[in-house]
Design an enzyme around this catalytic site. Structure first.
Site, short mmCIF file in Angstrom:
data_model
loop_
_atom_site.label_atom_id
_atom_site.label_comp_id
_atom_site.label_asym_id
_atom_site.label_seq_id
_atom_site.Cartn_x
_atom_site.Cartn_y
_atom_site.Cartn_z
N ASN A 10 1.04 -1.21 0.12
CA ASN A 10 0.15 -0.10 -0.01
C ASN A 10 0.96 1.40 0.05
O ASN A 10 1.55 1.42 0.99
CB ASN A 10 -0.83 -0.01 1.35
CG ASN A 10 -1.79 1.20 1.39
OD1 ASN A 10 -1.88 2.04 0.54
ND2 ASN A 10 -2.44 1.22 2.64
N LYS A 12 0.12 4.51 -0.13
CA LYS A 12 -0.59 5.40 0.60
C LYS A 12 -0.07 6.74 -0.41
O LYS A 12 -0.22 6.64 -1.59
CB LYS A 12 0.15 5.50 1.83
CG LYS A 12 -0.09 4.30 2.72
CD LYS A 12 0.07 4.58 4.19
CE LYS A 12 0.07 3.20 4.93
NZ LYS A 12 -0.01 3.20 6.29
N HIS A 96 -9.49 0.98 5.27
CA HIS A 96 -8.36 1.27 5.89
C HIS A 96 -8.27 2.14 7.09
O HIS A 96 -8.91 3.03 7.13
CB HIS A 96 -7.19 1.70 4.83
CG HIS A 96 -5.86 1.74 5.23
ND1 HIS A 96 -5.13 2.70 6.07
CD2 HIS A 96 -4.72 0.87 5.22
CE1 HIS A 96 -3.89 2.38 6.49
NE2 HIS A 96 -3.78 1.10 5.69
N GLU A 98 -6.48 4.25 8.03
CA GLU A 98 -6.36 5.97 8.06
C GLU A 98 -7.68 6.65 7.31
O GLU A 98 -8.02 7.53 7.69
CB GLU A 98 -5.07 6.23 7.00
CG GLU A 98 -3.82 6.24 7.63
CD GLU A 98 -2.81 5.29 7.07
OE1 GLU A 98 -2.66 5.31 5.75
OE2 GLU A 98 -1.88 4.80 7.61
N GLU A 168 -4.99 -5.05 10.59
CA GLU A 168 -4.11 -4.18 10.90
C GLU A 168 -4.19 -3.36 12.03
O GLU A 168 -5.02 -2.37 12.20
CB GLU A 168 -3.95 -3.17 9.57
CG GLU A 168 -3.59 -3.65 8.24
CD GLU A 168 -3.26 -2.61 7.20
OE1 GLU A 168 -2.18 -2.73 6.79
OE2 GLU A 168 -3.93 -1.55 7.05
N GLY A 174 2.87 2.15 10.88
CA GLY A 174 3.72 3.47 10.82
C GLY A 174 4.50 3.70 12.03
O GLY A 174 5.01 4.75 12.18
N SER A 214 3.64 -2.20 10.27
CA SER A 214 5.27 -2.18 10.44
C SER A 214 5.98 -3.57 9.90
O SER A 214 6.88 -4.27 10.58
CB SER A 214 5.67 -1.97 12.07
OG SER A 214 5.24 -0.56 12.19
P1 13P Z 1 3.05 0.23 7.79
O1 13P Z 1 3.72 -1.02 7.17
O2 13P Z 1 3.79 1.57 7.27
O3 13P Z 1 3.24 0.24 9.21
O4 13P Z 1 1.50 0.70 7.17
C1 13P Z 1 0.73 -0.47 7.16
C2 13P Z 1 -0.39 -0.13 6.42
O5 13P Z 1 -1.20 0.79 6.86
C3 13P Z 1 -0.70 -0.86 5.27
O6 13P Z 1 -1.86 -0.76 4.69
#
Ligand code: 13P
Length: 254
Positions: A10, A12, A96, A98, A168, A174, A214
């Site tokens: 992803n 982002k 997601h 976010e 997740e 992150g 992560s």
């Molecule tokens: P990270 O791998 O940067 O922690 O992000 C995970 C994520 O949100 C994947 O959709």
């Protein structure tokens, strides 16, 4: 579970168009002839068509990071499921964390998005997970079950079959804090149990449950070797080709 690991990056809101195209070309070359894993990337909307073109003829799938719940209409700034499908995508991330936490998306909206995506034959990667506070209060299973129940409300068994669910934990996204493989596997088992109770064993076993939060080359092998972890949804470590390839490599030798 006997499935090929499904590793999705992803991106982002990262990379430029030229960087994305270069990445996709190199990924395609690097994965040529590799059949032990399933792989996908979720670039920005504006790169989708170009990246799908680059990846034509490969097994690498492309997903959007979001779609709107309505099929079309006066929704300035939004993107429809059909638009994404026409760009060449096969998958779409829905719910997601976010989107849930930064943009206020609620379960009923996520449920409507899943239905709309399915109606145009896009495969949702349905994301769920608890916050740190919810985990500390011992409410992880309650939260995950509610997200599953509300997100999958009214969705036919044949659409749940083969669905991708990404667990997740919000506190691991992150932050550099990965859930331990055992912690992740425990929630994955709970999700599988929910699916078994509601859709039966065959459908439950057909669902891919990815872990995200992560993920990096160093923790891939131990995560993917957990019995209930069928794949990984990778954020930060998926925007550098070298680390994404290392993750794919570590996952394919398990
Ligand atoms: P990270 O791998 O940067 O922690 O992000 C995970 C994520 O949100 C994947 O959709």
């Amino acid at each position: 579970m006997g499935k090929k690991p499904f590793i999705v990056g992803n991106w982002k809101m990262n990379l430029t168009l030229s960087e994305g195209i270069e990445f996709a070309k190199s990924l395609k070359n690097s994965l040529h002839g590799i059949n032990e894993i399933l792989c996908g990337i979720c670039p920005s909307f504006v790169f989708l068509k170009d990246i799908c073109k680059v990846l034509e003829g490969s097994h690498i799938c492309v997903g959007a990071q979001n779609v709107h719940s309505e099929k079309n209409g006066a929704y300035t700034g939004e993107i429809s499921a059909l638009m994404v499908k026409e760009a060449g995508c096969t998958h779409v991330l829905i719910g997601h964390s976010e989107r849930r936490h930064l943009f206020g998306e609620i379960d009923s909206f996520i449920n409507a998005k899943i239905k709309t995506a399915l109606s145009v034959n896009l495969k949702p990667i349905f994301c769920i997970g608890e916050t740190l506070k919810e985990r500390e209060e011992g409410r992880t299973e309650y939260v995950v079950e509610k997200q599953l129940k509300d997100g999958l409300l009214g969705i036919d068994n044949n659409h749940v079959e083969g669905l991708v669910i990404a667990y997740e934990p919000v506190w691991a996204i992150g932050t550099g804090k990965t859930a331990s493989p055992e912690q992740a596997n425990e929630v994955h088992s709970f999700i599988r149990g929910f699916l078994t109770d509601n859709y039966g064993k065959v459908i439950a076993n057909s669902v891919y449950i990815q872990y995200g939060g992560s993920v990096k080359p160093e923790n891939t092998a131990e995560l993917i070797s957990q019995p209930e972890i069928d794949g990984l949804l990778v954020g930060g470590a998926s925007i550098k080709l070298e680390s994404f390839l290392k993750i794919i490599d570590a996952a394919s030798i398990q």
